[in-house]
Motif scaffolding. Structure first.
Motif, PDB file in Angstrom:
ATOM      1  N   ARG A   1       0.808  -1.218   0.000  1.00  0.00           N
ATOM      2  CA  ARG A   1       0.000   0.000   0.000  1.00  0.00           C
ATOM      3  C   ARG A   1       0.840   1.267   0.000  1.00  0.00           C
ATOM      4  NH1 ARG A   1      -2.712  -3.908   2.196  1.00  0.00           N
ATOM      5  NH2 ARG A   1      -4.578  -4.388   1.003  1.00  0.00           N
TER       6      ARG A   1
ATOM      7  N   LEU B   1       3.727   1.726  -1.553  1.00  0.00           N
ATOM      8  CA  LEU B   1       4.114   1.960  -2.940  1.00  0.00           C
ATOM      9  C   LEU B   1       2.930   2.480  -3.751  1.00  0.00           C
ATOM     10  CD1 LEU B   1       6.344  -1.026  -4.106  1.00  0.00           C
ATOM     11  CD2 LEU B   1       6.860   1.382  -4.274  1.00  0.00           C
ATOM     12  N   SER B   2       1.764   1.875  -3.523  1.00  0.00           N
ATOM     13  CA  SER B   2       0.584   2.278  -4.283  1.00  0.00           C
ATOM     14  C   SER B   2       0.165   3.707  -3.942  1.00  0.00           C
ATOM     15  CB  SER B   2      -0.569   1.322  -4.008  1.00  0.00           C
ATOM     16  OG  SER B   2      -0.172   0.000  -4.261  1.00  0.00           O
ATOM     17  N   PHE B   3       0.436   4.096  -2.688  1.00  0.00           N
ATOM     18  CA  PHE B   3       0.142   5.463  -2.255  1.00  0.00           C
ATOM     19  C   PHE B   3       0.904   6.462  -3.130  1.00  0.00           C
ATOM     20  CE2 PHE B   3       1.985   8.836   0.538  1.00  0.00           C
ATOM     21  CZ  PHE B   3       0.848   9.610   0.717  1.00  0.00           C
TER      22      PHE B   3
ATOM     23  N   PHE C   1       2.196   5.891  -6.004  1.00  0.00           N
ATOM     24  CA  PHE C   1       1.701   5.737  -7.370  1.00  0.00           C
ATOM     25  C   PHE C   1       0.464   6.613  -7.564  1.00  0.00           C
ATOM     26  CE2 PHE C   1      -0.380   3.157 -10.761  1.00  0.00           C
ATOM     27  CZ  PHE C   1       0.643   3.216 -11.680  1.00  0.00           C
ATOM     28  N   GLY C   2      -0.449   6.583  -6.593  1.00  0.00           N
ATOM     29  CA  GLY C   2      -1.636   7.430  -6.651  1.00  0.00           C
ATOM     30  C   GLY C   2      -1.269   8.907  -6.658  1.00  0.00           C
TER      31      GLY C   2
ATOM     32  N   PHE D   1       4.090  -2.458 -11.471  1.00  0.00           N
ATOM     33  CA  PHE D   1       3.647  -1.177 -12.025  1.00  0.00           C
ATOM     34  C   PHE D   1       3.640  -1.203 -13.542  1.00  0.00           C
ATOM     35  CE2 PHE D   1       5.300   0.623  -7.926  1.00  0.00           C
ATOM     36  CZ  PHE D   1       4.072   1.050  -7.470  1.00  0.00           C
TER      37      PHE D   1
ATOM     38  N   GLY E   1      -7.318   8.308  -8.857  1.00  0.00           N
ATOM     39  CA  GLY E   1      -6.105   8.499  -8.053  1.00  0.00           C
ATOM     40  C   GLY E   1      -6.446   8.888  -6.629  1.00  0.00           C
TER      41      GLY E   1
ATOM     42  N   LEU F   1      -7.832   5.934  -4.800  1.00  0.00           N
ATOM     43  CA  LEU F   1      -6.753   5.000  -4.473  1.00  0.00           C
ATOM     44  C   LEU F   1      -6.019   5.454  -3.210  1.00  0.00           C
ATOM     45  CD1 LEU F   1      -4.654   2.765  -5.027  1.00  0.00           C
ATOM     46  CD2 LEU F   1      -3.530   4.309  -6.622  1.00  0.00           C
ATOM     47  N   VAL F   2      -5.614   6.719  -3.203  1.00  0.00           N
ATOM     48  CA  VAL F   2      -4.870   7.232  -2.051  1.00  0.00           C
ATOM     49  C   VAL F   2      -5.737   7.190  -0.791  1.00  0.00           C
ATOM     50  CG1 VAL F   2      -3.852   9.326  -1.081  1.00  0.00           C
ATOM     51  CG2 VAL F   2      -3.271   8.624  -3.397  1.00  0.00           C
TER      52      VAL F   2
ATOM     53  N   VAL G   1      -6.031   3.420   0.405  1.00  0.00           N
ATOM     54  CA  VAL G   1      -4.850   2.792   1.011  1.00  0.00           C
ATOM     55  C   VAL G   1      -4.548   3.405   2.374  1.00  0.00           C
ATOM     56  CG1 VAL G   1      -3.760   1.976  -1.111  1.00  0.00           C
ATOM     57  CG2 VAL G   1      -3.213   4.248  -0.264  1.00  0.00           C
TER      58      VAL G   1
END
Lengths: 291, 329, 244
Positions: free
Chosen positions: A100, A102-104, A106-107, B75, B306, B309-310, B313
């Motif tokens: 999460r 890393l995905s943060f 990415f977002g 990714f 986006g 997503l943020v 998470v």
């Protein structure tokens, strides 16, 4: 044959200059990834944010692009501290950095990019300054100022940070924070606070790197993505956490990319960084100057 | 033997005791119903919109097989997706007689091979190195296709969409939708079967603690490679029908970052623990996007995804599925 | 008699730091060996080299007649070499029963010979959890466990691999007097079932009660190896522990 040789020389020289600029955009990741072990893949988005600050300062207020960013550095520093605080509370403390965390980032990368598109559109933007055009004539070669200034800026940034890290208490604490949190506590330094400062610094370098970028080339919001692979290739090749290694890697990549672009066409240049990254990971993951 | 398998499944928490074959049957019926409804609506727009949502279920589930099950973040979704799409363009030019499902299969195999190669070089290292390598992989694959004139290079390639669908009649988009639905059934059934098999337990062990997994006898590298290859294959398959869907494929559309954002955002928003999460995420977010792109713009689309997503998470790490699941007793 | 574990001339360095030097160690089948040494003496590094978590640059390890140098950790586990970690490392998203299922699926079943499936696996998991007194929590997650329960789970997971040799790396650190006795009894019982056990421990009471033989590591070298009562009287050992 002679034409080839002079082509090669000029590719190497401008590649070295480009490499200095690469060092400017990579030094922030050398701190965040190399020393804090935080994989901020959104770094290029904040580089571009710096570019657009330079653009606004330059076109709206008529200030020098580098100076524009200098003025706003404290804001970038605070933004970086804020980003780390969120990262710490949401991921590091929960030990959920790998998926999460890393995905943060990415977002964040996409929020920043689309935000910039919505504000500035997809047109290419550039700045006006005396060094954007013209050359420094050294007789043998001519050095374009628009490459020379970012090169010098990059080396100055890395040099200043190296001195800061080696000579100050906070600097030494930043270098120690990833390896030995226990020792850090004994030094009465709060690791979270140290990391917050370091991440703030990393963002500040991104902004300066952004000023360098818009001097070298006109920019648009999606250009940052090209730099992700490049920046991480440089940091991995240089050996994580080593500034001298990072600079050598940046210069190397600049030269190899430029030679590739000169002899095979510029559209192949983006593939170079991936090749470098993959070979490094496969052959020597600790990098050229790694332990 | 069958009863043993059933018992083993019952023991798994949250299992509803359905065997794999029965589950495929249920999925197939659901797919048939969805196809029937879309046909009943009767507008080609309905097919175009539904295709996109189902494509995202496939992409999100594919990503989750590696990301959610083993904890390794890929990714480079666009690289795998575009390999599938461009392999179809190549076959369209060389072997146009080939049926679409075969093209889908070929695209999947090619994407799996690229996944294996990347994984073989980077999966021995810490997970972040794999993630960084896949980021760079997306750029290099795009560079390759941009420079490959045979598939149109930077200009792109036109693919003539047949006017009529084979077998089922009607517009060709109906056939594309049917193929994507079929792929979706296969991917979901695979994902669920993995969860309940030794493979799924091995993946979970890797995700939780790789050193402890090795010490327990789990061949971690081999399992990670299996996950990467499977995940990459399904992403490639999801991309294979794309040239027929868009009728004109250029690097900008084949490598659109919407795919990357969505394939990661949808599982994380829906929940990564099992196959349900990506489905929920894809339907909700994908549906929302279809609605927004009709009414507002596609840039806003990416922005909202986006932000979601943020937000998820940070605030709801277990995703929507986690919000509804009761706490352990 | 052939040794079950045979370590010969083993050396390991981290950069310039020599962690282990010229380690020779033999363990006979069915033996209970204690391994002690001050912090940083290389005990855990030795375990990691034996189990394949780290690769040693020098020397060799033979286990059960097989040279295991170059084999990965999971291959060594499949040969019958299991270890518990000093800090428990449970699979956090799996229930206790599922935690034990992993070595059953990947070590026992992968070994060939008898192979468990379906209900038999669950029965075996519950049986093992029963042996360490965790049967009631079989369907809980590790985060619900206390410190000692976590240690027991760690041991149970190592036992689930049905090892010939179990290396228990400081399984008792931080536990109370009674809890130490509990783990001690568990390890002795396991040894009674024919499993060779190497116990790495700081708690001398437990080491002395457990060990048939005692080896001492100091600064990456083995300085003593023999009868426990004599080893602890060895002047060199006394000096290493108490300081000069």
């Amino acid at each position: 044959m002679e034409a080839d040789a002079s082509l090669l020389i000029s590719a190497v020289v401008s590649g070295l200059l480009l490499g200095g600029f690469y060092a400017a955009v990579s030094v922030g990741v050398a701190i965040s990834f190399g020393m804090l072990d935080i994989v901020n893949i959104a770094h290029p988005a904040f580089i571009l944010l710096g570019s657009y600050v330079a653009f606004i300062g330059n076109t709206v207020f008529g200030i020098d692009p580098i100076l524009s960013v200098m003025i706003t550095l404290p804001a970038f520093y605070l933004l970086g501290m804020l980003a780390y605080q969120v990262y710490y509370v949401a991921f590091e403390r929960r030990d959920d950095q790998s998926l999460r965390g890393l995905s943060f980032f990415f977002g964040l990368l996409f929020i920043a990019e689309v935000g910039l598109i919505l504000v500035f559109g997809v047109d290419y933007r550039s700045v006006q300054a005396w060094y954007v055009s013209g050359n420094l004539n050294l007789g043998v070669v001519e050095l374009p100022w628009r490459l020379l200034v970012p090169f010098l800026l990059g080396l100055a940034m890395v040099g200043a940070l190296q001195i800061f890290l080696a000579r100050t208490f906070i600097g030494r604490a930043i270098q120690a924070v990833a390896q030995d949190q226990q020792a850090l506590r004994l030094m009465a330094a709060d690791p979270t606070k140290i990391k917050r400062i370091a991440f703030g610094l990393s963002f500040a370098t991104a902004a300066l790197g952004g000023a360098a970028m818009i001097i070298i080339q006109p920019i648009e919001p999606s250009i940052g993505r090209e730099y992700i692979g490049r920046i991480f290739a440089i940091c991995v090749l240089g050996g994580l956490g080593s500034f001298p290694g990072m600079v050598i890697a940046a210069l190397t990549l600049g030269v190899v990319e430029n030679i590739t672009a000169t002899f095979f066409g510029p559209s192949w240049a983006p593939a170079v960084s991936f090749g470098v990254l993959l070979i490094t990971l496969a052959v020597r993951p600790s990098g050229i100057l790694g332990r | 033997m069958a009863s043993l398998v059933a018992k083993q499944e019952e023991e798994r928490e949250g299992s509803r005791g359905l065997g794999n074959i029965a589950f495929i049957a249920v999925l197939a019926v659901a797919a048939a119903v969805i196809f029937g409804i879309t046909r009943w609506v009767g507008q080609s727009y309905a097919f175009f919109a539904a295709y996109v949502v189902v494509q995202y279920i496939v992409l999100g589930t594919a990503w989750n097989i590696l990301g959610g099950y083993t904890g390794y973040v890929n990714f480079g979704i666009t690289a795998f997706f575009a390999i599938g799409a461009y392999s179809t363009v190549v076959m369209y030019k060389l072997t146009p007689w080939m049926p679409l499902p075969v093209m889908v299969l070929v695209g999947g195999v090619l994407a799996a091979l690229v996944g294996l190669g990347t994984g073989y070089l980077t999966l021995r290292l810490r997970g972040v190195f794999f993630s960084i390598a896949t980021l760079a992989l997306a750029v290099v694959v795009q560079t390759l296709f941009t420079n490959w004139d045979f598939v149109g290079g930077a200009r792109g390639a036109y693919v003539l969409r047949p006017r009529l669908a084979p077998l089922i009649g009607g517009e060709y988009i109906q056939y594309l939708f049917l193929v994507m639905l079929g792929l979706c059934v296969i991917v979901l059934a695979t994902a669920r079967a993995i969860e309940r098999s030794a493979l799924g337990y091995g993946f979970a062990a890797i995700r939780d603690d790789e050193a402890a997994a090795e010490a327990s006898g789990v061949p971690t590298l081999r399992l990670k490679l299996i996950a990467t290859a499977l995940s990459g294959a399904f992403m490639g398959m999801a991309g294979a029908p794309l040239p027929y869907y868009v009728a004109y494929l250029d690097p900008a559309s084949g490598f659109s970052l919407n795919y990357a954002v969505n394939a990661i955002a949808m599982p994380l928003i829906g929940g990564t623990a099992n196959w349900v999460g990506p489905v929920v995420g894809a339907i909700l977010v994908g549906g929302l996007q279809q609605y927004i792109s009709v009414t507002i713009s596609s840039a806003v689309n990416v922005l909202i995804t986006g932000l979601l997503l943020v937000a998820f998470v940070i605030l709801a790490p277990q995703g929507i599925v986690g919000l509804f699941k009761r706490r352990q007793p | 008699m052939t040794a079950l574990l045979h370590v010969e001339g083993l050396g390991k360095r981290f950069g310039g730091f020599v962690a282990l030097q010229e380690i020779d160690l033999e363990v006979q089948p069915g033996e209970r060996l204690g391994l002690i040494g001050p912090n940083g003496s290389g005990k855990s590094t030795l375990v990691n080299c034996i189990c394949g978590t780290l690769n040693n640059e020098q020397g060799g390890v033979r286990f059960d007649g097989t040279a295991v140098n170059g084999l990965t950790a999971h291959q060594r586990t499949r040969l019958g070499l299991a270890r518990s970690f000093q800090l428990p490392r449970p699979f956090g998203s799996l229930t206790l029963a599922e935690n034990l299922r992993i070595p059953i699926l990947y070590a026992v079943n992968a070994r060939g010979g008898h192979s468990l499936s379906g209900q038999a696996i669950l029965t075996r998991c519950l049986e093992l959890l029963g042996q360490v007194g965790l049967a009631e929590k079989a369907h809980r997650l590790p985060r619900d466990l206390t410190q000692i329960e976590m240690r027991k789970l760690e041991l149970a997971r190592a036992m689930a691999a049905e090892p010939k040799l179990l290396i228990a790396d400081e399984a008792m650190a931080g536990l109370s007097h009674a809890e130490v006795d509990e783990i001690l009894a568990l390890l002795i019982r396991l040894n009674g079932q024919g499993v060779t056990v190497i116990m790495i421990e700081h708690i001398m009471r437990a080491v002395m009660a457990f060990s048939q033989r005692l080896a001492v590591l100091v600064a990456g070298r083995k300085i003593a190896d023999g009868d426990p009562k004599q080893v602890v009287r060895d002047p060199e050992v006394v000096r290493a522990y108490l300081g000069e």
